[in-house]
Enzyme design. Structure first.
Site, PDB file in Angstrom:
ATOM      1  N   GLU A  14       0.819  -1.210   0.000  1.00 24.09           N
ATOM      2  CA  GLU A  14       0.000   0.000   0.000  1.00 24.09           C
ATOM      3  C   GLU A  14       0.856   1.265   0.000  1.00 24.09           C
ATOM      4  O   GLU A  14       0.532   2.246  -0.685  1.00 24.09           O
ATOM      5  CB  GLU A  14      -0.954  -0.013   1.199  1.00 24.09           C
ATOM      6  N   HIS A  66       1.908   1.943  -3.453  1.00 22.53           N
ATOM      7  CA  HIS A  66       0.878   2.625  -4.232  1.00 22.53           C
ATOM      8  C   HIS A  66       1.002   4.138  -4.058  1.00 22.53           C
ATOM      9  O   HIS A  66       0.927   4.898  -5.020  1.00 22.53           O
ATOM     10  CB  HIS A  66      -0.521   2.189  -3.770  1.00 22.53           C
TER      11      HIS A  66
END
Length: 301
Positions: free
Chosen positions: A141, A144
Site C-alpha cells: 500500500e 501505491h
C-alpha cells in the site's frame, strides 16, 4: 450501502450543478466544437479530481475507519511504526494509518497526493495474517502511494472521460446529420440524442477496459515495491495467504482498486478486473526474485 449510494449521487449532482453554472456564466455553448471540448474537459476531469480530493474523507466515512492518532495497543503501535519506516524509505510523507472493521483480509491506500495519504487495514487482516505478511501488505500500500497511483488513475480517468464525451457527441452529430440533414439553426434532432446515449455507454465500456488494464499493471508495480520494502519472501507469503482466503470485497468502489485483494474472474470479465489474478502476481514476484530483482537487503526489519 445506502450511505455509499447517497454520497455518490450527491457528489455527481454537485459536479453537474457547478459546471452547469460555470458554463452559463462564461457563455460556453456546447453545440460548438470549442464549447464541446471545454464541456468535456470540465465534466471529464471534474468528477475525477473531485473524487480524488475527497477520497480520504469518503474512505473514512464509508469504512468507518479508526485513524490511529495515539496508539492504544501494541498492534496499533506496530502498524504506525512499520508504515513510518516504509514511508521514510520510500521518500514520502507519513500517511495516516487506520483500521476498519471488516471480516475480509484487505487493506487500501488513498489520498490526493504522496504526502497526504491514508493507509488502512481491515480487522480481518490483523486476525488472519502474521506480522511478516501484514508488513508486506503495508509495504504494498505504501508503494501505491509512493508511485502516485491515486493521482495517475484520476488523471487517466479524466482523459478517458473527456474522449468519451467528445467522441460520442461528434459521432452523434454525424448520425443526426445523416438522418435529418443539416439544420440552419445548428439544432439537433432525436437521432443525436439516441446516438449519444448509446455511444456514451459503448465508449464508456471501452474506457473502463483501458482503465482496468492500467490498474492491473499498477498492481504488479505495487507488489514489486512491496517486495523491495519488506522482502520478496514476505510479499509472496502475503499474496499466498490472500489466495487461500479471498472473498468478496466490501470496500467502497472509490478505493476498491487500491485494495490489495481482487482479481477474480475469467473470460471477458477479466477485462474489467482492477487486479490481476493472485496466482499471476505470485508468479511474477517469484520470477523477479529468481532474476535477482530483490537481492538488495530489505530496508524494513
Amino acid at each position: 450501502m445506502f450511505k455509499r449510494i447517497a454520497l455518490f449521487l450527491a457528489t455527481n449532482l454537485a459536479v453537474l450543478l457547478v459546471f452547469s453554472v460555470v458554463m452559463a456564466v462564461f457563455g460556453i455553448d456546447p453545440r460548438t466544437n470549442a464549447g464541446l471540448l471545454v464541456m468535456a474537459v470540465l465534466f471529464g476531469f471534474g468528477g475525477s479530481l473531485i473524487s480524488l480530493l475527497s477520497s480520504k474523507w469518503i474512505a473514512k466515512m464509508t469504512t468507518r475507519a479508526h485513524v490511529i492518532q495515539e496508539p492504544r495497543s501494541e498492534v496499533e503501535r506496530w502498524l504506525v511504526q512499520t508504515v513510518r519506516r516504509q514511508a521514510e524509505a520510500s521518500g514520502i510523507g507519513m500517511p495516516e494509518v487506520a483500521i476498519y472493521d471488516a471480516p475480509e483480509i484487505n487493506a487500501f491506500a488513498t489520498g490526493a497526493n504522496r504526502n497526504n495519504a491514508l493507509v488502512a487495514v481491515s480487522t480481518g487482516l490483523l486476525r488472519a495474517m502474521d506480522r511478516d505478511e501484514a508488513e508486506a501488505v503495508l509495504a504494498h500500500e505504501v508503494s501505491h502511494v509512493a508511485n502516485g497511483d491515486m493521482i495517475t488513475m484520476a488523471l487517466l480517468q479524466g482523459v478517458l472521460n473527456t474522449f468519451v464525451i467528445v467522441l460520442a457527441r461528434l459521432v452523434g452529430r454525424v448520425v443526426d446529420g445523416f438522418l435529418g440533414g443539416q439544420r440552419d439553426d445548428g439544432s439537433v434532432g432525436i437521432g443525436y440524442y439516441l446516438s449519444v446515449f448509446v455511444l456514451d455507454m459503448v465508449f464508456g465500456v471501452l474506457a473502463s477496459v483501458i482503465a482496468m488494464w492500467f490498474s492491473r499493471h499498477r498492481e504488479f508495480r505495487a507488489d514489486a515495491g512491496g517486495a523491495k520494502l519488506a522482502g520478496s519472501r514476505k510479499m509472496i507469503a502475503a499474496l499466498e495467504r490472500l489466495s487461500m482466503t479471498y472473498g468478496t470485497s466490501t470496500l467502497p468502489k472509490q478505493v476498491q482498486a487500491f485494495g490489495i485483494s481482487g482479481g477474480v474472474g475469467h473470460g471477458l470479465r477479466r477485462l474489467f478486473l482492477s487486479h490481476p489474478p493472485l496466482e499471476e502476481r505470485i508468479a511474477a514476484l517469484r520470477q523477479a526474485s529468481e532474476a535477482g530483482a530483490f537481492n538488495r537487503p530489505s530496508v524494513v526489519s
